[in-house]
Design a protein around this motif. Structure first.
Motif, PDB file in Angstrom:
ATOM      1  N   GLN A 118      -1.317  -7.047   7.760  1.00 40.75           N
ATOM      2  CA  GLN A 118      -0.875  -6.591   6.451  1.00 40.75           C
ATOM      3  C   GLN A 118      -0.159  -5.255   6.588  1.00 40.75           C
ATOM      4  N   ILE A 119       0.730  -5.010   5.673  1.00 41.89           N
ATOM      5  CA  ILE A 119       1.456  -3.737   5.665  1.00 41.89           C
ATOM      6  C   ILE A 119       0.483  -2.556   5.761  1.00 41.89           C
ATOM      7  N   GLY A 120      -0.604  -2.664   5.061  1.00 37.65           N
ATOM      8  CA  GLY A 120      -1.573  -1.567   5.037  1.00 37.65           C
ATOM      9  C   GLY A 120      -2.085  -1.191   6.420  1.00 37.65           C
ATOM     10  N   HIS A 121      -1.990  -2.150   7.371  1.00 40.83           N
ATOM     11  CA  HIS A 121      -2.445  -1.874   8.727  1.00 40.83           C
ATOM     12  C   HIS A 121      -1.329  -2.076   9.736  1.00 40.83           C
ATOM     13  N   LEU A 125       4.887   0.667  10.726  1.00 38.55           N
ATOM     14  CA  LEU A 125       5.003   1.638   9.636  1.00 38.55           C
ATOM     15  C   LEU A 125       4.124   2.860   9.854  1.00 38.55           C
TER      16      LEU A 125
ATOM     17  N   LEU B  70       8.615  -1.837   1.891  1.00 42.73           N
ATOM     18  CA  LEU B  70       7.463  -2.561   2.445  1.00 42.73           C
ATOM     19  C   LEU B  70       6.207  -1.704   2.386  1.00 42.73           C
ATOM     20  N   ASN B  71       6.370  -0.443   2.687  1.00 42.29           N
ATOM     21  CA  ASN B  71       5.238   0.486   2.705  1.00 42.29           C
ATOM     22  C   ASN B  71       4.599   0.641   1.332  1.00 42.29           C
ATOM     23  N   HIS B  73       3.953  -1.802  -0.592  1.00 47.28           N
ATOM     24  CA  HIS B  73       3.212  -3.018  -0.888  1.00 47.28           C
ATOM     25  C   HIS B  73       2.244  -3.304   0.246  1.00 47.28           C
ATOM     26  N   PRO B  74       1.118  -2.610   0.293  1.00 48.85           N
ATOM     27  CA  PRO B  74       0.219  -2.700   1.443  1.00 48.85           C
ATOM     28  C   PRO B  74      -0.408  -4.082   1.630  1.00 48.85           C
ATOM     29  N   ASP B  75      -0.344  -4.932   0.617  1.00 48.28           N
ATOM     30  CA  ASP B  75      -0.946  -6.259   0.758  1.00 48.28           C
ATOM     31  C   ASP B  75      -0.010  -7.261   1.421  1.00 48.28           C
TER      32      ASP B  75
END
Lengths: 140, 140
Positions: A118-121, A125, B70-71, B73-75
């Motif tokens: 996921q973007i969060g991880h 980025l 993208l950053n 939208h962490p999901d």
DNA sequence: TATATTCTCTCTAGTCACTAGAGGTTCAAG
DNA sequence: CTTGAACCTCTAGTGACTAGAGAGAATATA
């Protein structure tokens, strides 16, 4: 005598680029037909070939202009031409070194990321957010 | 809150460049003082740091814009970020290869020239006049 | 408080080496 | 002769900044 389109095909330099080179003085203004079309001979073909070759090797327009002027004085010493070529070599080597540092970082970043998290991880980025993760100094 | 000049010093991004990034939407329009001066906080500092880092790694403004979205939208899946980074890596590697070909030719040319002959017999200039002397294909 | 200095603002245009496209003319082939 | 391709000039765009003019705001100093 040939047209600009024919010259373009023979040299690989685009028509607008030939006109541009005439505008900035890299080539002399062409002779014209009664219909105002440019016509070129063998010496223009040679000049444009020289320019194309030098551009391919990364010489700037300014440097090429200087080399062309030098070429028009065969009795002069070639120290300046040599100096221009050596500077171009040094610039090229510096650019290679710089790009290799970028490559190192991009390899590190991409090797950590499988592209399915996921973007969060996301390692891409988060690495861009944190220069501290970089192993080589890459500022340009 | 800090001024544009202070933000510039903290990030290494020049003042006009920060204004440019605001103009093109890479950063949000700054809050203003009564005197119409921009003021920035920690989140803007982070955003600009991200941009600077990505620029240093050679990412285009467009790619950076995409990464920033993208950053936000962490999901989401990070496949696109990964893809952008891999493309940047491939482009960098291609550019290195191309520059190495140029280096080869420039080394050959400069190694033949001592810079003390006459233009009429100058290896730099005669090489630029004759691509046939090149040992590697270097057109860009 | 007044003044000088520094920083900030917007706007416009330039950098480098092309590149694209509009609107019109000329040339070559059928 | 007609048609399509090639040619012309001119203007503006590309990408990522960068520079400078003229004016206003903020800060430092006397």
């Amino acid at each position: 005598m040939f047209s600009i389109g024919t010259l373009s095909k023979k040299t690989g330099v685009k028509v607008p680029t030939i006109r541009y080179y005439e505008q900035i003085g890299l080539i002399d203004p062409a002779v014209r037909t009664e219909g105002n079309q440019r016509r070129y001979g063998e010496s223009e073909l040679e000049r444009l070939g020289f320019i194309r070759h030098a551009r391919d090797l990364g010489f700037s327009i300014e440097a090429i202009g200087t080399l062309i002027k030098l070429n028009q004085h065969p009795d002069k010493i070639c120290a300046e031409a040599n100096s221009i070529a050596r500077k171009q070599l040094a610039d090229t080597q510096a650019k290679i070194a710089s790009l290799q540092r970028l490559e190192t970082e991009l390899l590190r970043i991409t090797n950590h990321c499988q592209g399915d998290g996921q973007i969060g991880h996301c390692y891409v980025l988060s690495s861009l957010s944190d220069h501290g993760k970089c192993v080589s100094e890459h500022s340009q």
